[in-house]
Design a protein around this motif. Structure first.
Motif, PDB file in Angstrom:
ATOM      1  N   UNK A  90       0.829  -1.212   0.000  1.00  0.00           N
ATOM      2  CA  UNK A  90       0.000   0.000   0.000  1.00  0.00           C
ATOM      3  C   UNK A  90       0.861   1.259   0.000  1.00  0.00           C
ATOM      4  N   UNK A  91       0.535   2.219  -0.861  1.00  0.00           N
ATOM      5  CA  UNK A  91       1.262   3.481  -0.816  1.00  0.00           C
ATOM      6  C   UNK A  91       0.898   4.294   0.428  1.00  0.00           C
ATOM      7  N   UNK A  92       1.885   4.993   0.968  1.00  0.00           N
ATOM      8  CA  UNK A  92       1.664   5.932   2.071  1.00  0.00           C
ATOM      9  C   UNK A  92       1.682   7.334   1.465  1.00  0.00           C
ATOM     10  N   UNK A  93       0.634   8.077   1.720  1.00  0.00           N
ATOM     11  CA  UNK A  93       0.508   9.420   1.169  1.00  0.00           C
ATOM     12  C   UNK A  93       0.644  10.459   2.279  1.00  0.00           C
ATOM     13  N   UNK A  94       0.985  11.678   1.886  1.00  0.00           N
ATOM     14  CA  UNK A  94       1.117  12.774   2.837  1.00  0.00           C
ATOM     15  C   UNK A  94      -0.234  13.083   3.477  1.00  0.00           C
ATOM     16  N   UNK A  95      -1.304  13.060   2.668  1.00  0.00           N
ATOM     17  CA  UNK A  95      -2.640  13.346   3.182  1.00  0.00           C
ATOM     18  C   UNK A  95      -3.685  12.618   2.339  1.00  0.00           C
ATOM     19  N   UNK A  96      -4.949  12.879   2.615  1.00  0.00           N
ATOM     20  CA  UNK A  96      -6.037  12.169   1.947  1.00  0.00           C
ATOM     21  C   UNK A  96      -6.192  12.531   0.476  1.00  0.00           C
ATOM     22  N   UNK A  97      -5.552  13.606   0.014  1.00  0.00           N
ATOM     23  CA  UNK A  97      -5.633  13.969  -1.410  1.00  0.00           C
ATOM     24  C   UNK A  97      -4.898  12.964  -2.296  1.00  0.00           C
ATOM     25  N   UNK A  98      -3.957  12.225  -1.718  1.00  0.00           N
ATOM     26  CA  UNK A  98      -3.176  11.206  -2.417  1.00  0.00           C
ATOM     27  C   UNK A  98      -2.408  11.786  -3.613  1.00  0.00           C
ATOM     28  N   UNK A  99      -1.739  12.905  -3.378  1.00  0.00           N
ATOM     29  CA  UNK A  99      -0.955  13.566  -4.423  1.00  0.00           C
ATOM     30  C   UNK A  99       0.549  13.412  -4.215  1.00  0.00           C
ATOM     31  N   UNK A 100       0.958  13.022  -2.995  1.00  0.00           N
ATOM     32  CA  UNK A 100       2.382  12.897  -2.674  1.00  0.00           C
ATOM     33  C   UNK A 100       2.604  11.581  -1.936  1.00  0.00           C
ATOM     34  N   UNK A 101       3.411  10.733  -2.538  1.00  0.00           N
ATOM     35  CA  UNK A 101       3.723   9.437  -1.937  1.00  0.00           C
ATOM     36  C   UNK A 101       4.988   9.575  -1.094  1.00  0.00           C
ATOM     37  N   UNK A 102       5.132   8.693  -0.093  1.00  0.00           N
ATOM     38  CA  UNK A 102       6.289   8.792   0.803  1.00  0.00           C
ATOM     39  C   UNK A 102       7.078   7.497   0.944  1.00  0.00           C
ATOM     40  N   UNK A 103       6.635   6.397   0.311  1.00  0.00           N
ATOM     41  CA  UNK A 103       7.262   5.110   0.591  1.00  0.00           C
ATOM     42  C   UNK A 103       7.641   4.262  -0.626  1.00  0.00           C
ATOM     43  N   UNK A 104       8.302   4.821  -1.636  1.00  0.00           N
ATOM     44  CA  UNK A 104       8.711   3.956  -2.749  1.00  0.00           C
ATOM     45  C   UNK A 104       9.845   3.009  -2.332  1.00  0.00           C
ATOM     46  N   UNK A 105       9.838   1.823  -2.905  1.00  0.00           N
ATOM     47  CA  UNK A 105      10.965   0.902  -2.709  1.00  0.00           C
ATOM     48  C   UNK A 105      11.925   1.001  -3.893  1.00  0.00           C
ATOM     49  N   UNK A 106      11.415   1.395  -5.044  1.00  0.00           N
ATOM     50  CA  UNK A 106      12.187   1.481  -6.282  1.00  0.00           C
ATOM     51  C   UNK A 106      11.898   2.814  -6.944  1.00  0.00           C
ATOM     52  N   UNK A 107      12.968   3.516  -7.332  1.00  0.00           N
ATOM     53  CA  UNK A 107      12.837   4.760  -8.094  1.00  0.00           C
ATOM     54  C   UNK A 107      13.663   4.610  -9.358  1.00  0.00           C
ATOM     55  N   UNK A 108      13.062   5.005 -10.481  1.00  0.00           N
ATOM     56  CA  UNK A 108      13.741   4.952 -11.775  1.00  0.00           C
ATOM     57  C   UNK A 108      13.772   6.357 -12.344  1.00  0.00           C
ATOM     58  N   UNK A 109      14.961   6.812 -12.703  1.00  0.00           N
ATOM     59  CA  UNK A 109      15.138   8.116 -13.341  1.00  0.00           C
ATOM     60  C   UNK A 109      15.727   7.900 -14.725  1.00  0.00           C
ATOM     61  N   UNK A 110      15.187   8.598 -15.718  1.00  0.00           N
ATOM     62  CA  UNK A 110      15.727   8.568 -17.072  1.00  0.00           C
ATOM     63  C   UNK A 110      16.614   9.788 -17.212  1.00  0.00           C
ATOM     64  N   UNK A 111      17.874   9.550 -17.500  1.00  0.00           N
ATOM     65  CA  UNK A 111      18.876  10.611 -17.475  1.00  0.00           C
ATOM     66  C   UNK A 111      18.886  11.441 -18.750  1.00  0.00           C
ATOM     67  N   UNK A 112      19.145  12.718 -18.581  1.00  0.00           N
ATOM     68  CA  UNK A 112      19.443  13.607 -19.698  1.00  0.00           C
ATOM     69  C   UNK A 112      20.803  14.212 -19.421  1.00  0.00           C
TER      70      UNK A 112
END
Length: 190
Positions: A90-112
């Motif tokens: 389950x994602x953990x969000x900052x508030x009930x709006x569910x616009x900001x997540x706080x608990x990713x296990x994996x982050x992928x960035x595409x480099x420029x």
């Protein structure tokens, strides 16, 4: 010469402005930083990543978020938009709006070329403040190449670099592999 002071914002002021903004900006300790647009290859790679990641493996479920979902880094008073985030369970969000997540296990960035050093250094250092964060994947746009960091312990991250279209990235947090050929499908290298 007198330098003009940069206006500082609170996190809540940033959120209010960002909710109305036409273009995305990051928030870094009181400063609002406009984000640059993404190339066609960037978008193709991000779409390929999301297409290749399953929503469930065995009994484990995952939530996959693309670049419109903000990540909150409270230790650094920062909101950012990673290219792809995966949450185990389950994602953990900052508030009930569910616009900001706080608990990713994996982050992928595409480099420029403009973000490569920043994504490897400062951003990675800040991402490591997230307790659930275990894996970081950096995808180059100009050839079959990926840097993959895996957390082994609290103070130890191991880097593996994959090159060539037949290479396979083994995602530890999801217990699955992705072939670079599939990751770069329809991408045109210069």
């Amino acid at each position: 010469m007198v330098l003009a002071a940069t206006k500082r914002y609170t996190a809540s002021e940033y959120i209010a402005l960002e909710d109305k903004a036409e273009f995305k900006s990051e928030f870094i300790n009181g400063e609002i930083i406009p984000m640059a647009g993404a190339s066609a290859n960037h978008n193709k790679i991000a779409l390929n990543v999301c297409r290749l990641l399953p929503l469930a493996i065995g009994e484990q479920t995952y939530e996959i978020f693309m670049s419109d979902m903000r990540l909150w880094l409270p230790e650094y008073n920062r909101y950012t938009y990673p290219d792809v985030m995966v949450v185990s369970g389950e994602p953990a969000f900052v508030d009930q709006r569910q616009m900001e997540v706080t608990n990713p296990c994996l982050i992928i960035e595409i480099l420029s070329s403009s973000t490569q050093a920043y994504d490897h250094d400062s951003k990675f250092r800040q991402y490591r403040s997230i307790p659930s964060f275990r894996e970081y994947v950096l995808v180059y746009q100009n050839g079959y190449e990926v840097d993959h960091y895996v957390k082994e312990s609290e103070d130890r991250w191991v880097l593996m670099t994959y090159k060539g279209e037949e290479s396979v990235i083994e995602l530890v947090s999801m217990r699955m592999g992705i072939r670079l050929r599939d990751l770069y499908k329809r991408v045109k290298f210069d």
